[in-house]
Write a protein that holds these residues in place. Structure first.
Motif, short mmCIF file in Angstrom:
data_model
loop_
_atom_site.label_atom_id
_atom_site.label_comp_id
_atom_site.label_asym_id
_atom_site.label_seq_id
_atom_site.Cartn_x
_atom_site.Cartn_y
_atom_site.Cartn_z
N PRO A 143 0.81 -1.21 0.00
CA PRO A 143 0.00 0.00 0.00
C PRO A 143 0.85 1.27 0.00
CG PRO A 143 -0.04 -1.05 2.16
CD PRO A 143 0.68 -1.98 1.23
N VAL A 144 2.08 1.15 0.42
CA VAL A 144 2.98 2.31 0.51
C VAL A 144 3.32 2.85 -0.89
CG1 VAL A 144 5.29 3.00 1.24
CG2 VAL A 144 3.92 1.54 2.71
N LEU A 145 3.29 2.00 -1.90
CA LEU A 145 3.62 2.40 -3.26
C LEU A 145 2.44 2.14 -4.20
CD1 LEU A 145 7.28 1.14 -3.18
CD2 LEU A 145 6.59 3.52 -3.55
N ASP A 146 1.28 2.66 -3.83
CA ASP A 146 0.08 2.61 -4.65
C ASP A 146 -0.37 1.20 -5.01
OD1 ASP A 146 0.09 5.44 -4.71
OD2 ASP A 146 1.46 5.42 -6.41
N GLY A 147 -0.10 0.23 -4.17
CA GLY A 147 -0.53 -1.13 -4.42
C GLY A 147 0.30 -1.88 -5.44
N ARG A 148 1.38 -1.25 -5.91
CA ARG A 148 2.25 -1.95 -6.86
C ARG A 148 2.99 -3.07 -6.15
NH1 ARG A 148 5.78 2.23 -9.99
NH2 ARG A 148 5.61 3.56 -8.17
N ARG A 149 3.37 -4.09 -6.91
CA ARG A 149 4.08 -5.21 -6.32
C ARG A 149 5.57 -4.88 -6.15
NH1 ARG A 149 3.71 -10.53 -9.17
NH2 ARG A 149 4.43 -9.27 -10.89
N ILE A 150 6.13 -5.45 -5.10
CA ILE A 150 7.56 -5.33 -4.84
C ILE A 150 8.13 -6.73 -4.63
CG2 ILE A 150 7.47 -3.02 -3.86
CD1 ILE A 150 7.75 -4.40 -1.06
N ALA A 151 9.43 -6.84 -4.84
CA ALA A 151 10.16 -8.07 -4.52
C ALA A 151 11.50 -7.67 -3.92
CB ALA A 151 10.37 -8.91 -5.78
N TRP A 152 11.96 -8.48 -2.99
CA TRP A 152 13.25 -8.24 -2.34
C TRP A 152 14.25 -9.24 -2.87
CZ3 TRP A 152 13.75 -3.94 0.35
CH2 TRP A 152 12.60 -3.35 0.87
N VAL A 153 15.42 -8.74 -3.29
CA VAL A 153 16.50 -9.60 -3.75
C VAL A 153 17.77 -9.21 -3.01
CG1 VAL A 153 15.49 -10.08 -6.02
CG2 VAL A 153 17.02 -8.13 -5.75
N PHE A 154 18.63 -10.22 -2.78
CA PHE A 154 19.85 -9.99 -2.01
C PHE A 154 21.03 -10.63 -2.71
CE2 PHE A 154 22.99 -11.26 1.16
CZ PHE A 154 23.21 -10.05 1.80
N SER A 155 22.16 -9.94 -2.64
CA SER A 155 23.43 -10.45 -3.16
C SER A 155 24.48 -10.26 -2.07
CB SER A 155 23.83 -9.66 -4.41
OG SER A 155 25.20 -9.75 -4.66
N LYS A 156 25.33 -11.26 -1.87
CA LYS A 156 26.42 -11.13 -0.89
C LYS A 156 27.35 -9.99 -1.29
CE LYS A 156 26.51 -15.88 0.68
NZ LYS A 156 27.28 -17.13 0.73
N GLN A 157 27.52 -9.76 -2.57
CA GLN A 157 28.43 -8.70 -3.04
C GLN A 157 27.80 -7.31 -2.98
OE1 GLN A 157 27.90 -11.57 -4.87
NE2 GLN A 157 29.81 -12.51 -4.27
N TYR A 158 26.50 -7.20 -3.27
CA TYR A 158 25.88 -5.88 -3.42
C TYR A 158 24.86 -5.54 -2.34
CZ TYR A 158 28.07 -6.10 -7.98
OH TYR A 158 28.99 -6.21 -8.98
N GLY A 159 24.38 -6.51 -1.60
CA GLY A 159 23.44 -6.24 -0.53
C GLY A 159 21.99 -6.37 -0.96
N LEU A 160 21.12 -5.64 -0.26
CA LEU A 160 19.67 -5.76 -0.41
C LEU A 160 19.14 -4.73 -1.41
CD1 LEU A 160 17.07 -7.14 0.69
CD2 LEU A 160 16.98 -5.28 2.38
#
Length: 131
Positions: A106-123
């Motif tokens: 709801p924070v971004l107008d109901g658009r979908r988000i996904a979280w991705v992580f890399s040991k080299q680059y972070g979140l």
């Protein structure tokens, strides 16, 4: 300088996410919105042309609480992408792993988000572009 396109050629920088104990104490002009599924309240503002997302924990179980306890303020960079699934698949080749399934916020107008992580680059947060 080398150009990297971890999330696809059409990915565009959207915002920086920062952990705070209280959004109102940091920026009283902000109007927080709650995202119960993420366990946070969030508010956005511009600083020198960059969008900043302030993230406040909604309880001790919030991942933001853990970050604050560990002294981590800079949480993530967010990129807006035209196709969330394609961006997730593409970044796997660069060592990124999806943390959670895509879901609307709801924070971004109901658009979908996904979280991705890399040991080299972070979140990183991937935000589905408005259709």
């Amino acid at each position: 300088m080398i150009e990297c396109a971890f999330f696809g050629e059409e990915a565009r920088f959207h915002h920086v996410g920062l952990a705070v104990r209280s959004i109102q104490e940091v920026n009283p002009a902000c109007h927080p919105a709650e995202d119960a599924t993420q366990g946070v309240s969030a508010a956005f503002f511009k600083l020198g042309g960059i969008t900043i997302e302030l993230l406040e924990p909604r309880g001790e179980e919030s991942p933001i609480s853990r970050s604050l306890r560990d002294g981590v303020k800079l949480l993530h960079l967010c990129y807006e992408v035209p196709d969330l699934e394609k961006a997730i698949e593409r970044c796997r080749g660069a060592g990124f792993h999806r943390i959670r399934r895509p879901e609307p916020t709801p924070v971004l107008d109901g658009r979908r988000i996904a979280w991705v992580f890399s040991k080299q680059y972070g979140l990183f947060e991937l935000l589905e572009r408005k259709r």
